[in-house]
Scaffold this motif. Structure first.
Motif: not given
Length: 386
Positions: A187-201
């Motif tokens: 879940a922590r890895d998924s949240e980190a990946a989501l945070a990076v994806a949101q920054e890219r968005l």
């Protein structure tokens, strides 16, 4: 040398990997300790002259222990799924238990306790990690039957049931806890990946908003210039100059986006970094209150890049951002010993080149058990001693 290698291997493990090694290692160690303790009680009951029971029971204990170890290994790999069952290893354990249990009746009465405990321990601990209800109920029933058959009383059967229930609960609760820790890490890895994806968005939205508007304007102006030129209108020249001005403005904004997506505010960037790291389960301490106003933007850009690297490339649990004596330091505890020092990735390499023009020096690398990104600025005029 071996101790150094072991420490190095252990230091490279993540927290979840360490929990897994500790949990599974404890299960295997306790399993064999229980079996050897049961065998030892059998041997001591047999007396010093009874060599044959000690040897035969020792061989049976080793066979059951090896079969149970294989089943326990397969159960740990299968967890938290209940199927498919590891029938090859499970079948060997069941056959050995079925053969060994009746042999315990050939022992002396005071030796049967140890013999029964060997079979019950191998069955309950070895197969106790399987989540299939049929297997679990079958193991409990078999352990009860073995204890009752060898002990020859209902009380001994109840004792066997109690021991097997405790052993099954111990194994399954340990594997369940390991599964929870692993799920939290995912879940922590998924949240980190989501945070990076949101920054890219967010970046893509900035590009769309800025460049899309400018390119649309250029397209309209070009059509108008073409129409004016087709009619021989002198205003076509002015319109072409407008296109050039719009193109230069678009280029300026594109460069601004490339440097930092948008004009950066240090306080907002630090606040966003703390929030972003917190969403990934990383605690943060930030103290950059002493940054001079003229350095706000470069410091904010370094913090943004360093935080992005933490989310993408490390297993950090804590990050510190400090500024003192013309030095910015971003430190995390997710050091990767396999990564060379210098500048960490193309992002920091680009920043190093850009900040080099301001007289700043960027460095990144491991320092002990920490990974540090630092920027040394040239003292401002007011700070230079006269």
């Amino acid at each position: 040398m071996d101790a150094v290698r072991i420490r190095g291997w252990w230091s490279r493990r993540t927290q979840v990997e360490r929990v897994r090694v500790y949990t599974l290692g404890s299960l295997y160690w306790l399993y064999w300790f229980l079996l050897l303790l049961a065998w030892f009680s059998l041997v001591t009951s047999a007396g010093s002259t009874a060599t044959a029971p000690a040897v035969l029971s020792g061989l049976a204990t080793l066979a059951l222990g090896g079969a149970g170890t294989l089943v326990l290994r397969d159960a740990a790999r299968l967890h938290p799924r209940s199927a498919p069952l590891p029938w090859p290893s499970l079948s060997v354990l069941l056959v050995l238990s079925a053969v060994t249990a009746p042999l315990a009746l050939l022992l002396e009465e005071d030796q049967r306790y140890g013999g029964a405990l060997v079979v019950v321990g191998a069955l309950a601990w070895g197969a106790g990690g399987l989540l299939d209800t049929r297997v679990r109920n079958g193991v409990l029933l078999a352990c009860t039957a073995v204890a009752g058959l060898v002990g020859g009383s209902i009380g001994f059967a109840a004792y066997g049931l109690g021991v097997s229930v405790f052993l099954v609960f111990t194994v399954q609760s340990s594997l369940w806890l390991l599964g929870v820790v692993t799920s939290l890490e995912h879940a922590r890895d998924s949240e980190a990946a989501l945070a990076v994806a949101q920054e890219r968005l967010r970046f893509s939205q900035d590009v769309h908003d800025v460049m899309g508007r400018r390119l649309s304007t250029i397209a309209v102006q070009a059509e108008l210039a073409a129409a004016l030129a087709a009619r021989g209108d002198a205003r076509a020249t002015d319109q072409v100059l407008e296109i050039r001005s719009t193109a230069h403005e678009a280029l300026r904004e594109a460069r601004a986006l490339a440097r930092g997506y948008r004009p950066l505010d240090l306080a907002a960037e630090v606040e966003g970094a703390v929030s972003l790291l917190g969403s990934a389960g990383i605690t943060t301490r930030a103290d950059v209150s002493g940054v001079p106003a003229e350095r706000h933007e470069p410091v904010a850009r370094v913090i943004r890049e360093a935080v992005t690297n933490v989310l993408r490339h490390s297993r950090a649990t804590h990050v510190e951002m400090t500024y003192a004596d013309d030095r910015l330091s971003v430190t995390n505890d997710g050091v990767d010993t396999g990564r060379p020092s210098g500048t960490d990735g193309s992002g920091l390499t680009t920043l190093a080149a850009q900040l080099g023009g301001l007289g700043a020096r960027v460095a990144a690398g491991a320092r002990g058990d920490r990974f540090v990104v630092s920027v040394d600025f040239v003292p401002v005029a007011s700070e230079v001693p006269s």
